[in-house]
Scaffold this active site. Sequence first.
Site, PDB file in Angstrom:
ATOM      1  N   ASP A  31       0.851  -1.192   0.000  1.00 58.26           N
ATOM      2  CA  ASP A  31       0.000   0.000   0.000  1.00 58.26           C
ATOM      3  C   ASP A  31       0.888   1.244   0.000  1.00 58.26           C
ATOM      4  N   ARG A  35      -5.106   6.476  -0.178  1.00 55.46           N
ATOM      5  CA  ARG A  35      -6.428   6.776   0.392  1.00 55.46           C
ATOM      6  C   ARG A  35      -6.303   7.699   1.602  1.00 55.46           C
ATOM      7  N   ASP A  75       4.297   2.040  -4.184  1.00 63.00           N
ATOM      8  CA  ASP A  75       3.295   2.407  -5.189  1.00 63.00           C
ATOM      9  C   ASP A  75       3.312   1.378  -6.317  1.00 63.00           C
ATOM     10  N   THR A 145     -16.335  -4.024 -10.225  1.00 63.79           N
ATOM     11  CA  THR A 145     -17.517  -3.418  -9.615  1.00 63.79           C
ATOM     12  C   THR A 145     -18.771  -3.708 -10.438  1.00 63.79           C
ATOM     13  N   SER A 180     -19.565   6.337 -13.869  1.00 62.27           N
ATOM     14  CA  SER A 180     -18.661   7.441 -13.511  1.00 62.27           C
ATOM     15  C   SER A 180     -17.324   7.139 -14.177  1.00 62.27           C
ATOM     16  N   TYR A 182     -14.587   6.830 -12.623  1.00 62.64           N
ATOM     17  CA  TYR A 182     -13.991   5.745 -11.821  1.00 62.64           C
ATOM     18  C   TYR A 182     -14.485   4.392 -12.333  1.00 62.64           C
ATOM     19  N   HIS A 183     -15.809   4.265 -12.503  1.00 62.16           N
ATOM     20  CA  HIS A 183     -16.336   2.980 -12.964  1.00 62.16           C
ATOM     21  C   HIS A 183     -15.754   2.632 -14.339  1.00 62.16           C
ATOM     22  N   LYS A 186     -12.555   0.724 -14.131  1.00 61.30           N
ATOM     23  CA  LYS A 186     -12.725  -0.706 -13.845  1.00 61.30           C
ATOM     24  C   LYS A 186     -13.018  -1.477 -15.127  1.00 61.30           C
ATOM     25  N   ASN A 241     -23.150   3.037   4.580  1.00 64.64           N
ATOM     26  CA  ASN A 241     -22.266   3.474   5.666  1.00 64.64           C
ATOM     27  C   ASN A 241     -22.549   4.931   6.026  1.00 64.64           C
ATOM     28  N   ARG A 242     -22.762   5.748   4.989  1.00 64.74           N
ATOM     29  CA  ARG A 242     -23.075   7.161   5.230  1.00 64.74           C
ATOM     30  C   ARG A 242     -24.410   7.307   5.968  1.00 64.74           C
ATOM     31  N   THR A 254     -29.202  11.517   3.428  1.00 60.41           N
ATOM     32  CA  THR A 254     -28.997  12.210   2.150  1.00 60.41           C
ATOM     33  C   THR A 254     -29.370  11.314   0.967  1.00 60.41           C
ATOM     34  N   VAL A 328     -25.406  12.138 -12.373  1.00 56.96           N
ATOM     35  CA  VAL A 328     -26.268  11.893 -13.527  1.00 56.96           C
ATOM     36  C   VAL A 328     -26.465  10.383 -13.580  1.00 56.96           C
TER      37      VAL A 328
HETATM   38  P1  NAD Z   1      -9.678   1.663  -0.131  1.00 56.52           P
HETATM   39  O1  NAD Z   1      -9.355   2.970  -0.775  1.00 56.52           O
HETATM   40  O2  NAD Z   1      -9.959   1.699   1.329  1.00 56.52           O
HETATM   41  O3  NAD Z   1      -8.524   0.595  -0.412  1.00 56.52           O
HETATM   42  C1  NAD Z   1      -7.653   0.663  -1.503  1.00 56.52           C
HETATM   43  C2  NAD Z   1      -6.228   0.747  -0.971  1.00 56.52           C
HETATM   44  O4  NAD Z   1      -5.340   0.716  -2.099  1.00 56.52           O
HETATM   45  C3  NAD Z   1      -5.959   2.043  -0.207  1.00 56.52           C
HETATM   46  O5  NAD Z   1      -5.427   1.747   1.063  1.00 56.52           O
HETATM   47  C4  NAD Z   1      -4.970   2.803  -1.096  1.00 56.52           C
HETATM   48  O6  NAD Z   1      -4.049   3.556  -0.361  1.00 56.52           O
HETATM   49  C5  NAD Z   1      -4.316   1.658  -1.877  1.00 56.52           C
HETATM   50  N1  NAD Z   1      -3.818   2.074  -3.196  1.00 56.52           N
HETATM   51  C6  NAD Z   1      -4.475   2.770  -4.159  1.00 56.52           C
HETATM   52  N2  NAD Z   1      -3.675   2.982  -5.207  1.00 56.52           N
HETATM   53  C7  NAD Z   1      -2.483   2.388  -4.923  1.00 56.52           C
HETATM   54  C8  NAD Z   1      -1.251   2.279  -5.616  1.00 56.52           C
HETATM   55  N3  NAD Z   1      -1.070   2.839  -6.809  1.00 56.52           N
HETATM   56  N4  NAD Z   1      -0.245   1.600  -5.017  1.00 56.52           N
HETATM   57  C9  NAD Z   1      -0.408   1.044  -3.794  1.00 56.52           C
HETATM   58  N5  NAD Z   1      -1.545   1.127  -3.084  1.00 56.52           N
HETATM   59  C10 NAD Z   1      -2.579   1.797  -3.650  1.00 56.52           C
HETATM   60  O7  NAD Z   1     -10.920   1.060  -0.932  1.00 56.52           O
HETATM   61  P2  NAD Z   1     -11.850  -0.182  -0.595  1.00 56.52           P
HETATM   62  O8  NAD Z   1     -13.198   0.335  -0.298  1.00 56.52           O
HETATM   63  O9  NAD Z   1     -11.150  -1.077   0.364  1.00 56.52           O
HETATM   64  O10 NAD Z   1     -11.922  -0.880  -2.007  1.00 56.52           O
HETATM   65  C11 NAD Z   1     -10.953  -1.843  -2.401  1.00 56.52           C
HETATM   66  C12 NAD Z   1     -11.219  -2.253  -3.835  1.00 56.52           C
HETATM   67  O11 NAD Z   1     -12.534  -2.789  -3.950  1.00 56.52           O
HETATM   68  C13 NAD Z   1     -11.143  -1.113  -4.846  1.00 56.52           C
HETATM   69  O12 NAD Z   1     -10.529  -1.567  -6.011  1.00 56.52           O
HETATM   70  C14 NAD Z   1     -12.586  -0.770  -5.108  1.00 56.52           C
HETATM   71  O13 NAD Z   1     -12.754  -0.234  -6.400  1.00 56.52           O
HETATM   72  C15 NAD Z   1     -13.260  -2.114  -4.959  1.00 56.52           C
HETATM   73  N6  NAD Z   1     -14.671  -2.031  -4.555  1.00 56.52           N
HETATM   74  C16 NAD Z   1     -15.020  -1.446  -3.358  1.00 56.52           C
HETATM   75  C17 NAD Z   1     -16.358  -1.391  -2.974  1.00 56.52           C
HETATM   76  C18 NAD Z   1     -16.813  -0.754  -1.697  1.00 56.52           C
HETATM   77  O14 NAD Z   1     -18.034  -0.578  -1.506  1.00 56.52           O
HETATM   78  N7  NAD Z   1     -15.904  -0.415  -0.773  1.00 56.52           N
HETATM   79  C19 NAD Z   1     -17.332  -1.935  -3.820  1.00 56.52           C
HETATM   80  C20 NAD Z   1     -16.948  -2.514  -5.032  1.00 56.52           C
HETATM   81  C21 NAD Z   1     -15.602  -2.560  -5.382  1.00 56.52           C
HETATM   82  N1  USQ Z   2     -26.344   7.749  -2.864  1.00 58.03           N
HETATM   83  C1  USQ Z   2     -27.327   8.491  -2.215  1.00 58.03           C
HETATM   84  N2  USQ Z   2     -26.948   9.194  -1.129  1.00 58.03           N
HETATM   85  C2  USQ Z   2     -25.680   9.203  -0.636  1.00 58.03           C
HETATM   86  C3  USQ Z   2     -24.697   8.429  -1.286  1.00 58.03           C
HETATM   87  C4  USQ Z   2     -25.071   7.736  -2.406  1.00 58.03           C
HETATM   88  O1  USQ Z   2     -28.490   8.509  -2.631  1.00 58.03           O
HETATM   89  O2  USQ Z   2     -25.429   9.888   0.363  1.00 58.03           O
HETATM   90  C5  USQ Z   2     -26.723   6.945  -4.050  1.00 58.03           C
HETATM   91  C6  USQ Z   2     -25.902   7.270  -5.298  1.00 58.03           C
HETATM   92  O3  USQ Z   2     -26.490   8.338  -6.022  1.00 58.03           O
HETATM   93  C7  USQ Z   2     -25.939   5.943  -6.039  1.00 58.03           C
HETATM   94  C8  USQ Z   2     -26.003   4.904  -4.921  1.00 58.03           C
HETATM   95  O4  USQ Z   2     -26.437   5.608  -3.756  1.00 58.03           O
HETATM   96  O5  USQ Z   2     -27.104   5.847  -6.801  1.00 58.03           O
HETATM   97  C9  USQ Z   2     -24.680   4.233  -4.631  1.00 58.03           C
HETATM   98  O6  USQ Z   2     -23.724   5.236  -4.366  1.00 58.03           O
HETATM   99  P1  USQ Z   2     -22.402   4.906  -3.498  1.00 58.03           P
HETATM  100  O7  USQ Z   2     -21.676   6.190  -3.275  1.00 58.03           O
HETATM  101  O8  USQ Z   2     -22.744   4.107  -2.315  1.00 58.03           O
HETATM  102  O9  USQ Z   2     -21.649   3.904  -4.467  1.00 58.03           O
HETATM  103  P2  USQ Z   2     -20.804   4.130  -5.795  1.00 58.03           P
HETATM  104  O10 USQ Z   2     -20.522   5.543  -6.077  1.00 58.03           O
HETATM  105  O11 USQ Z   2     -21.454   3.341  -6.879  1.00 58.03           O
HETATM  106  O12 USQ Z   2     -19.425   3.438  -5.429  1.00 58.03           O
HETATM  107  C10 USQ Z   2     -19.282   2.442  -4.408  1.00 58.03           C
HETATM  108  C11 USQ Z   2     -17.800   2.292  -4.107  1.00 58.03           C
HETATM  109  C12 USQ Z   2     -17.095   1.815  -5.377  1.00 58.03           C
HETATM  110  C13 USQ Z   2     -17.763   0.548  -5.872  1.00 58.03           C
HETATM  111  C14 USQ Z   2     -19.263   0.724  -6.060  1.00 58.03           C
HETATM  112  C15 USQ Z   2     -19.979  -0.596  -6.311  1.00 58.03           C
HETATM  113  O13 USQ Z   2     -17.265   3.540  -3.682  1.00 58.03           O
HETATM  114  O14 USQ Z   2     -15.723   1.577  -5.084  1.00 58.03           O
HETATM  115  O15 USQ Z   2     -17.183   0.186  -7.104  1.00 58.03           O
HETATM  116  O16 USQ Z   2     -19.838   1.214  -4.833  1.00 58.03           O
HETATM  117  S1  USQ Z   2     -21.335  -0.382  -7.415  1.00 58.03           S
HETATM  118  O17 USQ Z   2     -22.195   0.692  -6.927  1.00 58.03           O
HETATM  119  O18 USQ Z   2     -22.025  -1.651  -7.470  1.00 58.03           O
HETATM  120  O19 USQ Z   2     -20.759  -0.027  -8.706  1.00 58.03           O
END
Ligand code: NAD
Ligand code: USQ
Length: 386
Positions: A31, A35, A75, A145, A180, A182-183, A186, A241-242, A254, A328
């Site tokens: 790591d 983050r 990294d 994702t 997005s 970000y998506h 992936k 979580n929020r 929210t 959007v």
């Molecule tokens: P997170 O940000 O807490 O964990 C990712 C970790 O990777 C962080 O600690 C960050 O510092 C490290 N990192 C990022 N870029 C790096 C790099 N270039 N080199 C070394 N370390 C690096 O996120 P998370 O919520 O634990 O998610 C982990 C993975 O799961 C992500 O790929 C995310 O897209 C995916 N994911 C998460 C969720 C969710 O709801 N949390 C849902 C679907 C997919």
């Molecule tokens: N949303 C609300 N209120 C909030 C936060 C979010 O209504 O306060 C809505 C968003 O508009 C969206 C949905 O909830 O429609 C999900 O949003 P999110 O922020 O929980 O999730 P997302 O942005 O999609 O991203 C998260 C993780 C990402 C992972 C993804 C899985 O941050 O790493 O890839 O969930 S998924 O959604 O299945 O693509």
Amino acid sequence: MRILILGGDGYLGWPTALRFSRRGHEVHLVDNYLRRRLLAADGTDSLTPIAGDLGARVAAWEQVSGRRITFTEGDLLDWDVTRSVFASFRPDAVVHYGELPSAPYSMRGRQECVLTQHNNVVGTLNVLWAMEEIVPEAHLIKLGTMGEYGTPNISIEEGFIEIAHEGRRDLLPYPKQPGSLYHCSKVHDSTNIHFACRVWGLRATDLNQGVVYGISTDECDLDERLVTRFDYDETFGTALNRFCVQAVIGHPLTVYGRGGQTRGFLNIRDTLRCVELAAENPPEPGEYRVFNQFTESFSVVELAELVQRAGKEIGLEVRIEPIDNPRVEEEEHYYNAKHTRLLDLGLEPHLLSETLVEDMLERIRRYQDRVIEDAIMPRTRWRPRG
Ligand code: NAD
Ligand code: USQ
């Protein structure tokens, strides 16, 4: 097994490491604290207090469990770092969480978008090249994702869909409509990983994961110093979580827009189990397989109402106040995503209704003094000038 966990300091990476270590696997973490740095730059922090750097965290684990986890602070974009980790540790399985996971962050502006895509796509390319050169037999378990698919008006399959066209049929990657930038990163990763399997013969499981919720895991709960991070800010916090943090501190929930946005969700305990199931059941060399990793679907309004009801059970008065959607996205849509492959391997889901009060609201209450309320309301809009 020798298990390399990329992103081992993160929300999911840390508890995954503890689970594998407790079961006797040899675990190495990588790591670069990206983050942590991005949250600090925003003036926010994890709700849960993190015990220190990776050195302090693994030392606490060794005290509690008697087991040793090794780590590299580095990294994945740095080829020398990535190559030398693979060459010295020679993993059997690589669990790749090491990316930027935030949709809002990637939509904040050009710089944040480029950082997200560069970090995620190039980091994964380095991992693929290291595997090809050093451990071509190893199994890549990559966190993708559910958002890669978007919200099409047909059922979502697990990675591939059979298509009939002009009298011919083929099994093809399911169409992607990421929500997005970000998506999108992936989706780019999935294309590159699929290519590496087809052409180089690597083996990979792409876990298209839904939105994760929860703080508790068997190992993290053993000692306060082992807790994982838990974010609730607009950028890195996820929906449920929020909502739970908002409920505990008396902030209106929210819900964005009409709240009919439906997604797949899963408990953090199930994330760990799914990754373990994938590791225990590797694909064949050259195989690229996709599992849809979630256990239940909810609309955002349903989630908010569940939190409201759970709050009532412990005396919280929870208000739901929909706000203008900063994103959007479709606010009412069809959603039927298949998710049987992990169940077939033996996943036994934890259901949200059983975990909301004790695992979430009660836990959050312990840390409620740490909440930075200013970090909650969304500021990032999908159309910056809209
Ligand atoms: P997170 O940000 O807490 O964990 C990712 C970790 O990777 C962080 O600690 C960050 O510092 C490290 N990192 C990022 N870029 C790096 C790099 N270039 N080199 C070394 N370390 C690096 O996120 P998370 O919520 O634990 O998610 C982990 C993975 O799961 C992500 O790929 C995310 O897209 C995916 N994911 C998460 C969720 C969710 O709801 N949390 C849902 C679907 C997919
Ligand atoms: N949303 C609300 N209120 C909030 C936060 C979010 O209504 O306060 C809505 C968003 O508009 C969206 C949905 O909830 O429609 C999900 O949003 P999110 O922020 O929980 O999730 P997302 O942005 O999609 O991203 C998260 C993780 C990402 C992972 C993804 C899985 O941050 O790493 O890839 O969930 S998924 O959604 O299945 O693509």
